[in-house]
Design an enzyme around this catalytic site. Sequence first.
Site, PDB file in Angstrom:
ATOM      1  N   CYS A   1       0.841  -1.189   0.000  1.00 41.65           N
ATOM      2  CA  CYS A   1       0.000   0.000   0.000  1.00 41.65           C
ATOM      3  C   CYS A   1       0.874   1.235   0.000  1.00 41.65           C
ATOM      4  CB  CYS A   1      -0.866   0.009   1.247  1.00 41.65           C
ATOM      5  SG  CYS A   1      -1.857  -1.478   1.433  1.00 41.65           S
TER       6      CYS A   1
ATOM      7  N   ARG B   1       4.268  -0.055  -6.486  1.00 39.02           N
ATOM      8  CA  ARG B   1       4.165  -0.932  -5.331  1.00 39.02           C
ATOM      9  C   ARG B   1       2.976  -1.881  -5.444  1.00 39.02           C
ATOM     10  NH1 ARG B   1       7.282   1.922  -1.335  1.00 39.02           N
ATOM     11  NH2 ARG B   1       6.304   0.930   0.420  1.00 39.02           N
TER      12      ARG B   1
ATOM     13  N   TRP C   1      -3.803  -2.411  -1.258  1.00 40.59           N
ATOM     14  CA  TRP C   1      -3.745  -3.768  -1.772  1.00 40.59           C
ATOM     15  C   TRP C   1      -4.449  -4.624  -0.742  1.00 40.59           C
ATOM     16  CZ3 TRP C   1       1.313  -6.393  -3.828  1.00 40.59           C
ATOM     17  CH2 TRP C   1       1.082  -6.821  -5.145  1.00 40.59           C
TER      18      TRP C   1
ATOM     19  N   ASN D   1      -1.006   1.768   6.320  1.00 36.57           N
ATOM     20  CA  ASN D   1      -0.281   0.657   5.694  1.00 36.57           C
ATOM     21  C   ASN D   1      -0.007  -0.387   6.760  1.00 36.57           C
ATOM     22  OD1 ASN D   1      -0.197   1.912   3.277  1.00 36.57           O
ATOM     23  ND2 ASN D   1       2.003   2.309   3.275  1.00 36.57           N
ATOM     24  N   GLY D   2       0.063  -1.640   6.343  1.00 40.97           N
ATOM     25  CA  GLY D   2       0.420  -2.684   7.301  1.00 40.97           C
ATOM     26  C   GLY D   2      -0.804  -3.352   7.899  1.00 40.97           C
TER      27      GLY D   2
ATOM     28  N   GLU E   1      19.951 -20.118  -9.226  1.00 41.55           N
ATOM     29  CA  GLU E   1      19.462 -18.752  -9.383  1.00 41.55           C
ATOM     30  C   GLU E   1      20.631 -17.757  -9.458  1.00 41.55           C
ATOM     31  OE1 GLU E   1      16.973 -17.383 -10.356  1.00 41.55           O
ATOM     32  OE2 GLU E   1      17.072 -15.332  -9.656  1.00 41.55           O
TER      33      GLU E   1
ATOM     34  N   LYS F   1      21.336 -15.389 -12.690  1.00 38.31           N
ATOM     35  CA  LYS F   1      21.379 -13.918 -12.572  1.00 38.31           C
ATOM     36  C   LYS F   1      22.671 -13.393 -13.162  1.00 38.31           C
ATOM     37  CE  LYS F   1      18.267 -13.054 -11.793  1.00 38.31           C
ATOM     38  NZ  LYS F   1      16.882 -13.324 -11.521  1.00 38.31           N
TER      39      LYS F   1
ATOM     40  N   GLU G   1      22.699 -13.724 -16.999  1.00 40.68           N
ATOM     41  CA  GLU G   1      21.659 -12.896 -17.600  1.00 40.68           C
ATOM     42  C   GLU G   1      22.082 -11.432 -17.707  1.00 40.68           C
ATOM     43  OE1 GLU G   1      18.236 -12.782 -15.076  1.00 40.68           O
ATOM     44  OE2 GLU G   1      16.938 -11.942 -16.606  1.00 40.68           O
TER      45      GLU G   1
ATOM     46  N   HIS H   1      31.336 -35.649 -11.364  1.00 42.46           N
ATOM     47  CA  HIS H   1      30.925 -36.459 -12.514  1.00 42.46           C
ATOM     48  C   HIS H   1      31.067 -35.691 -13.823  1.00 42.46           C
ATOM     49  CE1 HIS H   1      29.624 -39.525  -9.739  1.00 42.46           C
ATOM     50  NE2 HIS H   1      28.933 -38.600  -9.079  1.00 42.46           N
TER      51      HIS H   1
ATOM     52  N   LYS I   1      10.728  -8.431 -20.181  1.00 41.95           N
ATOM     53  CA  LYS I   1      10.213  -8.714 -18.841  1.00 41.95           C
ATOM     54  C   LYS I   1       9.166  -9.824 -18.858  1.00 41.95           C
ATOM     55  CE  LYS I   1      10.154  -8.405 -14.666  1.00 41.95           C
ATOM     56  NZ  LYS I   1      11.318  -8.494 -13.841  1.00 41.95           N
TER      57      LYS I   1
HETATM   58  C1  F6R Z   1      15.340 -13.975 -14.736  1.00 38.40           C
HETATM   59  C2  F6R Z   1      13.959 -13.847 -15.178  1.00 38.40           C
HETATM   60  C3  F6R Z   1      13.379 -14.927 -16.005  1.00 38.40           C
HETATM   61  C4  F6R Z   1      11.928 -15.180 -15.581  1.00 38.40           C
HETATM   62  C5  F6R Z   1      11.249 -16.141 -16.558  1.00 38.40           C
HETATM   63  C6  F6R Z   1       9.849 -16.475 -16.115  1.00 38.40           C
HETATM   64  O1  F6R Z   1      15.750 -12.866 -14.008  1.00 38.40           O
HETATM   65  O2  F6R Z   1      13.325 -12.881 -14.907  1.00 38.40           O
HETATM   66  O3  F6R Z   1      14.117 -16.105 -15.930  1.00 38.40           O
HETATM   67  O4  F6R Z   1      11.924 -15.725 -14.302  1.00 38.40           O
HETATM   68  O5  F6R Z   1      11.209 -15.553 -17.819  1.00 38.40           O
HETATM   69  O6  F6R Z   1       9.091 -15.323 -15.980  1.00 38.40           O
HETATM   70  P1  F6R Z   1       7.721 -15.347 -15.198  1.00 38.40           P
HETATM   71  O7  F6R Z   1       8.029 -15.562 -13.756  1.00 38.40           O
HETATM   72  O8  F6R Z   1       7.122 -13.999 -15.450  1.00 38.40           O
HETATM   73  O9  F6R Z   1       6.906 -16.468 -15.754  1.00 38.40           O
END
Ligand code: F6R
Length: 622
Positions: free
Chosen positions: A2, A27, A86, A112-113, A495, A499, A502, A518, A617
């Site tokens: 919120c 947010r 929210w 908020n909260g 992960e 990162k 990427e 292995h 994204k």
């Molecule tokens: C890595 C990243 C991607 C997403 C993937 C799935 O930083 O953002 O690997 O995790 O494209 O995306 P969503 O979660 O939106 O299905």
Amino acid sequence: MCGIVGYVGQRAVQEILVAGLEKLEYRGYDSAGVSVLADGEIASVRAVGNLSKLRAAIDTSVAEADAAPVATITRPATTGIGHTRWATHGRVTESNAHPHFDTSDRVHVVVNGIVENYLVLKERLHDMGADFTSETDAEVIAHLVSHHMARGSLVEAVRAAYAELEGHYAFVAMSADEPDTLVGARKECPLVVGRGDGEQFLASAIDAFHAYTLDVQFVQDGELVVVRPGGVEFMDAEGTPIQREITTLDWSASTAEKGGYETFMLKEIHDQADAVAETVGYRTLRADGVDLGELELDESLLDGIDRVLILAAGTSFHAGLIGRYAIEEWARIPVEMDIASEWRYRNPIVSERELVIGITQSGETADTLAAMRLARERGAKVLACTNVRGSSATRECDGVLYTRAGQEVSVAATKTFVCQVATMYLLALRLGELRGTMGRARRTELVAEVKHLPSRISELLEGLDAPVKAAAERHADSSFFLYLGRHVGRAVALEGALKLKEISYIATDAYAGGEMKHGPIALLDESTPVVCVATDMPILDKMISNIQEVRARGAHVIAIATVGDTRLDDVADEVISIPRTDWMLQALLAVIPLQLFAYYVARKRGLNVDQPRNLAKTVTVE
Ligand code: F6R
């Protein structure tokens, strides 16, 4: 999360409030509202949906006021409060949107909260004649402040109310009887004052007012603040005055939109404590368990399951992997995992007694959506875990568990990842309770630890930048990094490696520690940095043996370890420590140094981390 914004000064307040709320849109919210004070009256407008709906509602209200003998919102009000909500307690409706008000409509609040003891307070206030108009926990604050105003000023009433409230929250109150005054109070949730000349701002984040001033004063935990056009007073909960210095931020317009950070990715890494607090807070009100029976999730979906299948892509898959370990450990249900783009093409077998969880922060990844659709067609119950309300995933399922990370601008997923992991912990805890696989004492212990995750994240992030940046800069020229981990540590390693590749375009690989001998061990020599996730867990000894194998090849070990664990001292070249908590929960913390590490390697290489090449994204095309 919120958002709160408040203003007292000389300017017409409505536009300042709505523009401030727009700056907090990232947010996340589902409804919004403003209340403005003029001529001893408060007028309020609230609307469900995005801020354009609020603007439209304000326009309608203005038109009606123009036509009416008594003007309402058209008055040139210069004091007001606004809020983006929210939903946690109560559905997404106009009457549940903030600001909330007392029975006489003289006290308005934005909150908020969470007020944890709201039911007790509500009953008491109701018995004293308060007329409640919403289903929220927040409304009790308006009635409580109003009740205490019978014996004092707004600030005294807020102080008396504050003493009775339990939970974690920040709120701002305004009374029709005290023009040009806002009183704010903070318990754990953020609140910050923006200082102007003859005008002041009070908000949950600087973003809401940085267009007007960069002179700020932070309200600390346990403090109250009284804001008037001519000045600001801070005090503790007993009313003792506090001196608070003004900090002038040296933000450019471009860093201002990133909350003072140089990039959105760095901002979002630092937003993670808030994001996790928002995700777990209202679901962990009960000391001995988690409650997920929320608006979008009928908990009967979790009944009679004999297997769980988690489907996702990329970072979301890694969150699912941590979820797998937590569900198996705590709820003793077998969990299978697959990458959505693989599973959907393998003529999969699913049953009606299977819960399929599709994890997708955007809710729009084509393969994950297709996999969820297919699972449903074949009779499974499908649960979506997503960050985006109204996204396609919310329509391809039987129930939704939302992460509440707010909008993530950087392409690299960071805060959405930790919120997915937190949500998986919550689900595992709930399944454990429903199936009776965890005793009350163990549940209580874990719920307390989950509730503490936000403060542990803050503790971790404090002072983490400098050492991680130094380590990243030492290794930024390496052409290959290997990541290793075992159990949940493997998911963290996967992960971390994703990162780094990427956003820095450096080749990385991630392996289960026990798998290294292995094959991948052939890659190691003195030039290879090996990032080892070695937090305290039942099989840490095994991981340490794997690290010894790495060291035997002369490779350079960067270990992520639990604070105070000396077992890594002799085997790692560099150790980055994370706070201690339950070993399963440490996975969420352990990823944070790896996000920062990837970040600083990429920055050292001069790369644009917010928008790496070849990435988008959300993935909506197949
Ligand atoms: C890595 C990243 C991607 C997403 C993937 C799935 O930083 O953002 O690997 O995790 O494209 O995306 P969503 O979660 O939106 O299905």
